[in-house]
Design a protein around this motif. Sequence first.
Motif, PDB file in Angstrom:
ATOM      1  N   GLU A 139      48.658  18.618 141.773  1.00 57.93           N
ATOM      2  CA  GLU A 139      48.176  17.880 142.940  1.00 57.93           C
ATOM      3  C   GLU A 139      46.653  17.866 142.986  1.00 57.93           C
ATOM      4  N   GLN A 140      46.032  19.009 142.699  1.00 53.62           N
ATOM      5  CA  GLN A 140      44.574  19.064 142.643  1.00 53.62           C
ATOM      6  C   GLN A 140      44.055  18.208 141.495  1.00 53.62           C
ATOM      7  N   ASP A 190      49.181  23.101 139.495  1.00 51.45           N
ATOM      8  CA  ASP A 190      47.881  22.522 139.856  1.00 51.45           C
ATOM      9  C   ASP A 190      47.826  20.998 139.733  1.00 51.45           C
ATOM     10  N   LYS A 227      55.574  13.757 145.712  1.00 49.62           N
ATOM     11  CA  LYS A 227      54.249  14.351 145.900  1.00 49.62           C
ATOM     12  C   LYS A 227      53.184  13.548 145.153  1.00 49.62           C
ATOM     13  N   ILE A 228      53.524  13.110 143.951  1.00 46.22           N
ATOM     14  CA  ILE A 228      52.588  12.309 143.157  1.00 46.22           C
ATOM     15  C   ILE A 228      52.291  10.988 143.865  1.00 46.22           C
ATOM     16  N   GLN A 280      52.360  10.189 146.904  1.00 44.05           N
ATOM     17  CA  GLN A 280      51.531  10.334 148.098  1.00 44.05           C
ATOM     18  C   GLN A 280      50.039  10.378 147.749  1.00 44.05           C
ATOM     19  N   LEU A 281      49.749  10.846 146.532  1.00 44.72           N
ATOM     20  CA  LEU A 281      48.356  10.965 146.094  1.00 44.72           C
ATOM     21  C   LEU A 281      47.901   9.759 145.298  1.00 44.72           C
ATOM     22  N   ILE A 329      45.340  15.467 140.302  1.00 45.11           N
ATOM     23  CA  ILE A 329      45.393  14.055 140.696  1.00 45.11           C
ATOM     24  C   ILE A 329      44.232  13.722 141.638  1.00 45.11           C
ATOM     25  N   LYS A 330      43.930  14.624 142.549  1.00 44.09           N
ATOM     26  CA  LYS A 330      42.805  14.410 143.464  1.00 44.09           C
ATOM     27  C   LYS A 330      41.495  14.263 142.704  1.00 44.09           C
ATOM     28  N   GLY A 348      46.712  18.828 134.655  1.00 45.77           N
ATOM     29  CA  GLY A 348      47.560  19.214 135.774  1.00 45.77           C
ATOM     30  C   GLY A 348      48.976  19.523 135.334  1.00 45.77           C
ATOM     31  N   ILE A 393      58.932  16.006 142.926  1.00 46.26           N
ATOM     32  CA  ILE A 393      57.612  15.940 142.287  1.00 46.26           C
ATOM     33  C   ILE A 393      57.056  14.523 142.358  1.00 46.26           C
TER      34      ILE A 393
END
Length: 246
Positions: free
Chosen positions: A220-221, A218, A25-26, A28-29, A223-224, A214, A22
């Motif tokens: 990842e969305q 959800d 993934k965080i 990367q954003l 964070i975007k 989040g 996790i």
Amino acid sequence: MSTFTEATEARKSELSENYRAIIDKINQLNPKVNLVAVSKIKPSSDIKALYDAGVRHFGENYVQELIAKSQELPKDIKWHFIGGLQSGKAKDLAKHVESLYAVETIDSLKKCKQLDNTREKVGGSEIKVFLQINTSCEEQKSGYNSEVLDDLEETVKYLLSDECKKLKLIGLMTIGSFSESTSESGENQDFKKLVEVKEILDKKYQLDLELSMGMSNDFEQAIKQGSTSVRVGSSIFGARPPRNAA
């Protein structure tokens, strides 16, 4: 002294690998986003395993469970209360969780005052506060109305006043609707609404509020769309058994 059995080496590895997946993934954003590991209904041994791996931010949904865990686990854990907070439980939370880092589910001025007054009486440390906004306008959800901000602003004014001694407003929180959180259309409208409320309050009160939005499906969305803190449970700890009503 701990009253629980340590997790097995296999479980420790599983938890650490899940958490790392996790975090990767965080990062990367947005590597500045905080990850709160939601440990509700999971044993203290799981929390201790992640603690030993360097994790400090954990989220709990139930007051009595949090009180019990906070008393047997290391005192430098940063506990986030992320469950629905009943007025009658606010005092217990402020009084009995010494290392309470944040309450993310404040949805009324009354609960704010109960937390603050009790924390001051016991001489506890400052508690960070997120105000929960019902951005999906679902009747079954808690939170301030995202369309009419009068009650929300009344609470903001209290938190920023000298009357409030032990609470610090740091952000806003929302739980996206199931339909928005599972939509593949891109932008989550519930998250968009929280950003809009943040912009209004930031401008009016000279703030720079964080956004807690989040979860496992959800984040990842989120964070975007500007989330600064995400709450992830099942993707780290695995599926939860049904909670015993007792």
